[in-house]
Design an enzyme around this catalytic site. Structure first.
Site, PDB file in Angstrom:
ATOM      1  CE  LYS A  96      -3.623   2.934   2.505  1.00 51.56           C
ATOM      2  NZ  LYS A  96      -4.706   2.612   3.600  1.00 51.56           N
TER       3      LYS A  96
ATOM      4  CE  LYS B  68      -6.464   2.305  -0.756  1.00 50.39           C
ATOM      5  NZ  LYS B  68      -7.252   2.001   0.550  1.00 50.39           N
TER       6      LYS B  68
HETATM    7 ZN   LIG Z   1      -6.319   3.887   7.516  1.00 52.64          ZN
END
Ligand SMILES: [Zn+2]
Length: 324
Positions: free
Chosen positions: A195, A248
């Site tokens: 992420k 992501k």
């Molecule tokens: Zn968060």
């Protein structure tokens, strides 16, 4: 005449031929639809930067779910947006908080629906960071305990999958141990393994009310320039017991979907994030692009890169297009 070149066009000759040789497909079963729940009744607030996406109260959520189920979407990702926020994000692990109520409601009305719980603190903290703050720093290990409590509370409320997103080191093992101790050893963990600290989350923060009140998330989310670091993050999560790996954002990081596919055998999830959605919607509303073709090309791109499933705000539209 001797042939001196390859005739690739033979396999593109007709629609039927192209259908026959198509390598990747987007199916409704691949789609995970994010939902934002708020307290109150009769609330259906469209998020200004995300046309077609709403904050829903429990009653309007019930209506929305009927539509989702009718479209054949079988998995949702839950984000709660509580009214009360504090420094430790207590509403995240309160069994009666809005997120837990929403999950119970979904499982009662639609037991077959896969409910994925986003497990983080940023929607629940008054400072908007994903963990506990000491002297301006997000502290890792103290936050892990709260994540474990949050995951257990979500599992008790009926979550089928726990999806920790806050990028603390050790979050998978901390949650695994907490779940196992509470008797939830059968609940899988879908880790936001790779992420990035990304500008593509902007519209989501309007939706979830989770904008950091000071600083940014760069001390815990990854630098967009780094790929090898993403592989180290994923390897840690695999070692700690993750059952799924999320990349992501998706679009600008499709190489990471491919790298994960080549290095790990777990199911891989691409998160087609809020700004990726907003940009498409804005251009479509202006009549500048063919929305359906742009969205389907993006999603099949995730599949081609190696994703098994896709979290996307386009899910309802895609389900409608696929059903035609
Ligand atoms: Zn968060």
């Amino acid at each position: 005449m001797a042939q001196t070149f390859d005739r690739h066009r033979r396999l593109r000759k007709s629609a039927a031929m192209r259908n026959l040789v198509r390598e990747n497909h987007v199916r409704v079963e691949d789609l995970i639809y994010p939902l934002f729940v708020v307290e109150g009744t009769g609330i259906k607030n469209e998020i200004p930067s995300m046309p077609g996406v709403y904050q829903l109260s429990l009653d309007t959520l019930a209506e929305e779910l009927k539509e989702i189920v009718a479209l054949g979407i079988q998995a949702v990702l839950m984000f709660g947006v509580p009214t009360h926020k504090d420094a430790c994000g207590t509403e995240a692990y309160n069994d009666d908080a809005i997120t837990q109520q929403a999950m119970r409601l979904i499982k009662e009305a639609h037991p077959e629906m896969i409910v994925i719980a986003d497990t983080c603190l940023c929607e629940y903290t008054d400072h908007g960071h994903c963990g506990v703050i000491h002297e301006g720093e997000v502290v890792n290990d103290e936050t892990l305990k709260l994540l474990g409590q949050t995951a257990v509370s979500q599992a008790k409320a009926g979550a089928d999958i726990i999806a920790p997103s806050n990028m603390m080191d050790g979050f998978v093992i901390a949650i695994r141990e907490a779940l196992d101790e509470a008797g939830f050893e059968h609940i899988p963990i879908m880790s936001y393994a790779v992420k990035y600290a990304s500008a593509f989350y902007g519209p989501f923060r309007d939706a979830a009310g989770s904008t950091p009140q000071f600083g940014d998330r760069k001390s815990y989310q990854m630098d967009a320039a780094n790929a090898r670091e993403g592989l180290r993050e994923a390897a840690s999560d695999v070692k700690e017991g993750a059952d799924f790996l999320i990349v992501k954002p998706g679009l600008a990081f499709m190489d990471m979907v491919l790298r994960l596919r080549e290095n790990f055998n777990l199911p891989i999830v691409a998160y087609n994030v809020s700004a990726e959605y907003s940009m498409v919607k804005a251009a479509a509303l202006n009549g500048w692009i063919d929305e359906e073709r742009i969205v389907m090309e993006t999603l099949v791109g995730f599949k081609r890169a190696g994703a098994d499933m896709i979290i996307t705000y386009h899910a309802k539209d895609v389900a409608k297009w696929l059903a035609r």
